[in-house]
Design an enzyme around this catalytic site. Structure first.
Site, PDB file in Angstrom:
ATOM      1  N   LYS A 183       0.893  -1.155   0.000  1.00 22.27           N
ATOM      2  CA  LYS A 183       0.000   0.000   0.000  1.00 22.27           C
ATOM      3  C   LYS A 183       0.926   1.197   0.000  1.00 22.27           C
ATOM      4  CE  LYS A 183      -1.456   2.879   2.512  1.00 22.27           C
ATOM      5  NZ  LYS A 183      -1.758   4.248   2.259  1.00 22.27           N
ATOM      6  N   GLY A 240       4.853   3.723  11.122  1.00 24.69           N
ATOM      7  CA  GLY A 240       4.166   5.007  11.118  1.00 24.69           C
ATOM      8  C   GLY A 240       3.685   5.385  12.494  1.00 24.69           C
ATOM      9  N   SER A 241       2.549   6.061  12.538  1.00 23.29           N
ATOM     10  CA  SER A 241       2.070   6.600  13.809  1.00 23.29           C
ATOM     11  C   SER A 241       1.439   5.516  14.677  1.00 23.29           C
ATOM     12  CB  SER A 241       1.022   7.680  13.540  1.00 23.29           C
ATOM     13  OG  SER A 241      -0.155   7.069  13.043  1.00 23.29           O
ATOM     14  N   GLY A 244      -2.227   5.074  13.561  1.00 25.65           N
ATOM     15  CA  GLY A 244      -2.358   4.246  12.354  1.00 25.65           C
ATOM     16  C   GLY A 244      -2.040   2.792  12.633  1.00 25.65           C
ATOM     17  N   GLY A 245      -0.947   2.560  13.338  1.00 30.82           N
ATOM     18  CA  GLY A 245      -0.526   1.191  13.615  1.00 30.82           C
ATOM     19  C   GLY A 245      -1.541   0.445  14.464  1.00 30.82           C
ATOM     20  N   GLU A 264       5.592  -0.712  13.605  1.00 30.45           N
ATOM     21  CA  GLU A 264       6.627   0.042  14.309  1.00 30.45           C
ATOM     22  C   GLU A 264       6.050   1.441  14.443  1.00 30.45           C
ATOM     23  OE1 GLU A 264       8.894   2.758  14.531  1.00 30.45           O
ATOM     24  OE2 GLU A 264      10.356   2.022  13.055  1.00 30.45           O
ATOM     25  N   CYS A 301      12.279   7.680  13.696  1.00 31.07           N
ATOM     26  CA  CYS A 301      11.662   6.943  14.814  1.00 31.07           C
ATOM     27  C   CYS A 301      12.570   6.949  16.031  1.00 31.07           C
ATOM     28  CB  CYS A 301      11.435   5.483  14.447  1.00 31.07           C
ATOM     29  SG  CYS A 301      10.783   5.248  12.817  1.00 31.07           S
ATOM     30  N   GLU A 392       5.074  11.527  21.903  1.00 33.44           N
ATOM     31  CA  GLU A 392       6.055  11.825  20.866  1.00 33.44           C
ATOM     32  C   GLU A 392       5.595  13.040  20.053  1.00 33.44           C
ATOM     33  OE1 GLU A 392       6.415   8.804  17.875  1.00 33.44           O
ATOM     34  OE2 GLU A 392       8.217   9.699  17.010  1.00 33.44           O
TER      35      GLU A 392
END
Lengths: 527, 527
Positions: A183, A240-241, A244-245, A264, A301, A392
């Site tokens: 994606k 990603g965030s 989202g994760g 992650e 990250c 974060e």
């Protein structure tokens, strides 16, 4: 040439009316390309092709898969300057970074190819029969790792090459024997299409089944959600965030058949300044951390977002050198207006919390999408009381937490969530006297660093890029380094299986010459 | 002596008014013991103690943990006949099985102790520094596996020793360095208490921290749910039904911090009869399978519940010998009236499905809780159309699926859900001509067996007791064999860490003498 189309296996396809463009954050302008959102039909086509390809691809030899991975690296190189200029245009990152990340991406592909050629990664384990054992005879059992099925990889925003289309997730899944559906990340869809064209070319030239790789464009959430929910998809890789994760993790675990999601997500990467580091090298560390905090506009990250030290003149001196050094650094562009906007929002939210103090901030005017760095300071007790300060802020931002004493330092570490990295600056002898701080930190991180900066993630077998929740959704695996292949496999045992029909890795004759555990002993010999 | 109390670490506790008893299914009578359900306070106490114990226990050497595991095995042996008679009384299983399972349980504990003493299981991986590497120097990175935290183990109904209080889940978690809280199975709480007393005694005699092990009584769902939801619990081991396993999985993945659940759930363990097996050895296999289907009243996860063959005289002959042999076998008691009731319900549901035929059934009267075996037959097309026929009936029950031809056999295999085991009976040359059937079966099972029965799960490094969903919630791990330790650990990388402060497994001098991957090569040498 960038067409804006999806790759459904080897077919280029643009069936949707929905389109989008990418954005040049430095010029603050849209790029010239138009991308076609993947349609439901295209998503279904990619998954069906991947599922059919799996039936063939999963039985390919290590050598054959290695040829494919090496060919992908070669084809990426052959994309030449078009890839570099597209990357720079879509990300706002400098050309040197583009070339470096391209090298890293090719290096990763080749590292997995080497791993496959060497072959021992399958963890072949053999226990031979003991027909005369009492009270019961022992059967012959042989176990090895085998691929789990089609994998969906979500391209990341901050690594358009190394954690995207043919990045570590894709390389490790293909190496494992799993077809991949990417994606594509909407912020660098052109870069993604170029890399996808290289993968498809490599797949054709090395005789891979159609569907071993697809690349789907997507500018909103639906394409990813449909992919994760598809019954024929067997695993997910994401960088990603946290939002989202976790959304993908929840979707995947609520399926009728749950599947693993390796997300992650966020990390503030705590750095512990022990007294000697402050007293003997405080200015040096302040200077190094000014660089680490602002590297790549802080879009890593592993960016050091939290600095812990014990109150005193030495910590004040550290803060003042950090201020001086970090304020000298010229801001650079963030990846996209959305990321810049999130950065500004996060920075504002944290810096307006009660009892925080601005230690450093870049106040000169900057171009749109350029990130003005900031460092805050807060007392440990206030940090402990306020969960917002543990968040974060993705960008060139860090918080210094001033602890009253060693006991408070331990308390702060014990209250941290899971992290990708933790760093300790000091002397060896201090590590011993602060062993409870160190021990608590080790228990919360994936990688622990002594006297260094957390940015810079070496690609090698000993790397662990991961960590306890919420840094990742599964602390038992890494997304960087060759061990990342272990995410896409499961062990299978063969009981009393005829020698000639065993996979090569498990044959008595050990035709691959790999290291195996045979009756409890490591051996690369035949049996 | 059985007190009915909970073990909160080393404290015996009975604070709840809620009590229950266990049941002797052979006598169809309650036992004489009363057990005290764990209270909320006791649950909290066990978790807090486990969490505190983890801070100490996780840093213990392999030798020290091995001493503990060996002491548990010794203490279980010292329980002597009281353990055997309690086991028999609470399970209805024969004394020989009790003694055998006790031996297996002690063997598992000692196998993990050996694994710890040998030490290489931590997967130590070392990449030394290259300070002169271009364009950037390479840091020193060293990685090993470390424990994740307190684990909750759910005792199983069908293995009161080997998959319960000090069974494989507990042994592997303790070996990994994780404290364990057992949710005792209510059907054999007395057996559980005796084993728990042995573990606690061993913990004391070998200097383990209080809380390294607790045993909580529970006759309904709440105790288990509270344990799985507790923020300080970091993983779950379960062997039982799909309903139970998935309920825990859903709970654990919906926590704020999701944790891994290793649930070994249902499986119908398909057996494929290839033509030569039917024609040359049909009667032999029928006789062996009559035994395998009824072994232990069919109460094994690996019980062969599905037999696939191609229609013809040979399959009819197999069915008629199976009928003759299985009807001769005297029924035995099931573990509990509830399990017997579920068996009868399942048997009735499947045998009353349209187009099924009863091939064999034990019709003579039996004592309460004794299981009358049954074998059904159904055409492949009807099997494919009816998902009810794919369900596991836990007990001495199997379904023969008659396929029209090889193509239909492949279709049936392709429509099977994930399984713990798959078995192929035939000749080596047939495996080649039926390679598509075999390949589809391998892709759906954790263990593939040639010319044998699936019952009998060898404890060794090459065993994989697991399999794709819904056989388990995580196909990447095994619950039997020493590799089960990998469920309770995560890798941690140490970057540029001082040699003297590294864990022993990662020191240059390799004081443990373990096998490591050093700069890409396997070595047990010092660096």
């Amino acid at each position: 040439m960038i067409t804006g189309k999806n790759f459904i296996g080897t077919d280029m396809s643009a069936k949707s009316n929905k389109t989008y463009t990418t954005f040049n954050p430095v010029l603050n302008l849209q790029t010239k390309w138009t991308f076609y959102e993947a349609s439901h039909e295209e998503i279904e086509g990619a998954v069906q092709k991947a599922s059919a390809a799996f039936e063939v691809y999963r039985n390919f030899s290590g050598q054959k898969k290695a040829d494919f991975l090496n060919a992908i690296a070669d084809e990426i190189e052959l994309l030449g300057d078009e890839l570099v200029t597209t990357y720079v245009e879509e990300s706002g990152l400098p050309e040197g970074r583009a070339r470096g990340e391209r090298g890293r991406t090719m290096g990763q592909l080749r590292a997995f190819a080497s791993l496959l050629k060497e072959g021992s990664w399958v963890e072949a384990t053999i226990d031979t029969a003991q027909p005369n054992r009492q009270p019961l005879p022992k059967v012959d059992l042989r176990k090895m790792l085998m691929p789990i099925g089609p994998i969906v990889v979500f391209g990341s925003s901050n690594f358009p090459l190394a954690f995207s289309t043919a990045g570590g997730d894709t390389a490790s899944a293909l190496a494992a024997g799993c077809p991949v559906i990417v994606k594509s990340h909407p912020m660098h869809a052109g870069t993604g299409e170029l890399v996808a064209s290289a993968v498809v070319k490599a797949a054709k030239s090395t005789g891979m089944p159609d569907g071993v790789f697809s690349n789907l464009n997507s500018s909103d959430l639906e394409v990813g959600q449909l992919l994760v929910m598809h019954p024929k998809v067997k695993g997910v890789g994401f960088t990603g965030s946290t939002t989202g994760g976790m959304a993908l993790y929840r979707l995947a675990t609520q399926r009728k058949e749950p599947i693993p999601v390796f997300a992650e997500m966020g990390s503030i990467n705590p750095v512990v300044l022990l007294p000697s580091a402050l007293e003997e090298k405080g200015a040096d560390w302040a200077s190094q951390y000014a660089g680490s905090i602002t590297l790549g506009a802080g879009q890593f990250c592993t960016n050091p977002g939290l600095i812990l030290g014990i109150k005193g003149d030495a910590l004040d001196d550290f803060a003042s050198v950090l201020r001086e050094k970090i304020e000298e650094i010229e801001p650079s562009s963030m990846l996209h207006p959305n990321i810049h906007e999130n950065y500004e929002r996060g920075k504002k939210e944290l810096s307006t919390q009660p009892k925080t103090e601005e230690i450093a901030t870049y106040t000169k005017e900057v171009a749109p999408n350029f990130a003005q760095q900031m460092v805050l300071k807060v007392a440990a007790s206030d940090f402990l009381d306020n969960p917002i300060l543990h968040r974060e802020v993705f960008g060139p931002f860090s918080v210094i937490v001033e602890c009253g004493d060693k006991a408070e330092l331990i308390t702060v570490v014990q209250h941290l969530e899971g992290q990708l990295t933790g760093t300790v600056l000091g002397s060896s002898s201090e590590l011993e006297s602060y062993s409870d701080v160190v021990d608590a930190l080790v228990n919360r991180v994936g990688r622990i660093i002594f006297n260094g900066v957390p940015t810079g993630v070496e690609v090698c077998p000993s790397m662990l890029h991961g960590g306890p929740f919420p840094a990742t959704s599964d602390s038992r695996f890494t997304s960087v380094g060759t061990a990342a292949i272990k995410r896409w496999v499961r062990p299978v045992s063969f009981q009393n299986w005829p020698e000639t029909l065993l996979p090569d890795a498990l044959k008595d004759s050990n035709p691959l010459g790999i290291m195996r555990l045979v009756n409890g002993l490591n051996s690369a010999q035949k049996i």
